[in-house]
Design an enzyme around this catalytic site. Structure first.
Site, PDB file in Angstrom:
ATOM      1  N   SER A 144       0.851  -1.225  -0.023  1.00 10.34           N
ATOM      2  CA  SER A 144      -0.109   0.033   0.134  1.00 10.34           C
ATOM      3  C   SER A 144       0.736   1.261   0.036  1.00 10.34           C
ATOM      4  CB  SER A 144      -0.865  -0.024   1.313  1.00 10.34           C
ATOM      5  OG  SER A 144      -1.423   1.305   1.322  1.00 10.34           O
ATOM      6  N   TYR A 158      -2.119  -0.981  10.144  1.00 16.69           N
ATOM      7  CA  TYR A 158      -2.340  -1.231   8.616  1.00 16.69           C
ATOM      8  C   TYR A 158      -1.242  -0.743   7.975  1.00 16.69           C
ATOM      9  CZ  TYR A 158      -3.877  -1.232   4.017  1.00 16.69           C
ATOM     10  OH  TYR A 158      -4.146  -1.611   2.615  1.00 16.69           O
TER      11      TYR A 158
END
Length: 252
Positions: A144, A158
């Site tokens: 990401s 995350y």
């Protein structure tokens, strides 16, 4: 150098979101697919859809919870057996749950780290073992843009998990710089999916089809590391890295 066609592609977390989107995109290119996820009913529906639209391809599906570490090599081997081998593994399974650090919701952050990083390591080790036996292969890690910088709030764990995935990818690229295994790290920006639908931040969101197409193009080029879509995320990631931590909240 001529581009290698990886005909048999295994995708984890393939029942929805980016995983299902990549499955559709690769099916349209005539690739055979090994798809695994926890939700077998969705996999069966996706398999029917893909075979209906692309009747010449093979699609194998299997139930897999990547946190059940002993099952990962068993399921990968089962799917490889159905397709006659695997040429590319896309480590995509992940979760986006989380809570601000110190909020008393350790379980949510722990689950994110375990699924996105620890389970990714299990999938990586399994894929490398398969590729070493076959003599070649392409390992793709879905990270990401948030793996480039820690952020406050619900995405703290995350971001940390994806930083770990990107770091593993960089280590693997160094380890296998001369082959025979190719390694690609994909760092998506905000792309429409079930995961991003639960996010409060929809800044610069792109539709699933556009985002997946950019991801698949980068995967097919076997780029070492790619931020997708490149615009506006390449300059934004450069800016994000330079910002003091207190100014990163809009990305959280």
């Amino acid at each position: 150098m001529a581009q290698v066609t990886r005909q048999r592609i295994l995708i984890t977390g393939a029942s929805s979101g980016l995983g299902a989107g990549m499955a559709r995109a690769f099916a349209a290119r005539g690739r055979d697919l090994a798809l695994c996820a926890r939700r077998v009913d969705r996999l069966d529906e996706l398999k029917s859809e893909l075979i209906r639209q692309c009747p010449t391809i093979k699609v194998a599906v299997a139930a897999l919870d990547v946190n059940d570490h002993e099952q990962v090599p068993k399921v990968f081997a089962e799917l490889a057996g159905e397709l006659g081998g695997i040429d590319r593994v896309i480590v995509n399974a992940g979760v986006g749950k989380g809570a601000p650090l110190g909020s008393g919701k350790l379980w949510a952050n722990k689950a994110t780290i375990e699924t996105n990083l620890v389970a990714a390591l299990v999938q990586i080790e399994t894929a490398l073992e398969m590729f070493k036996k076959s003599g070649s292969g392409h390992l793709v890690l879905i990270s990401s843009v948030l793996g480039n910088k820690g952020v406050a709030g619900v995405k703290a764990a995350y971001a940390a998990s994806k930083a770990g995935v990107s770091s593993l990818g960089e280590s693997l690229r160094a380890e296998y710089a001369s082959g025979p295994i190719k390694v690609t790290v994909i760092e998506p920006g905000y792309i429409e999916s079930e995961m991003t639908a639960k996010s409060e931040s929809t800044m610069l969101m792109v539709d699933n089809e556009t985002g997946v197409r950019k991801m698949v193009d980068a995967i097919e080029r076997e780029t070492g590391r790619a931020i997708v879509p490149g615009w506006p995320w390449i300059p934004l990631v450069a800016m994000l890295k330079a910002l003091p931590p207190r100014f990163t909240k809009p990305f959280a």
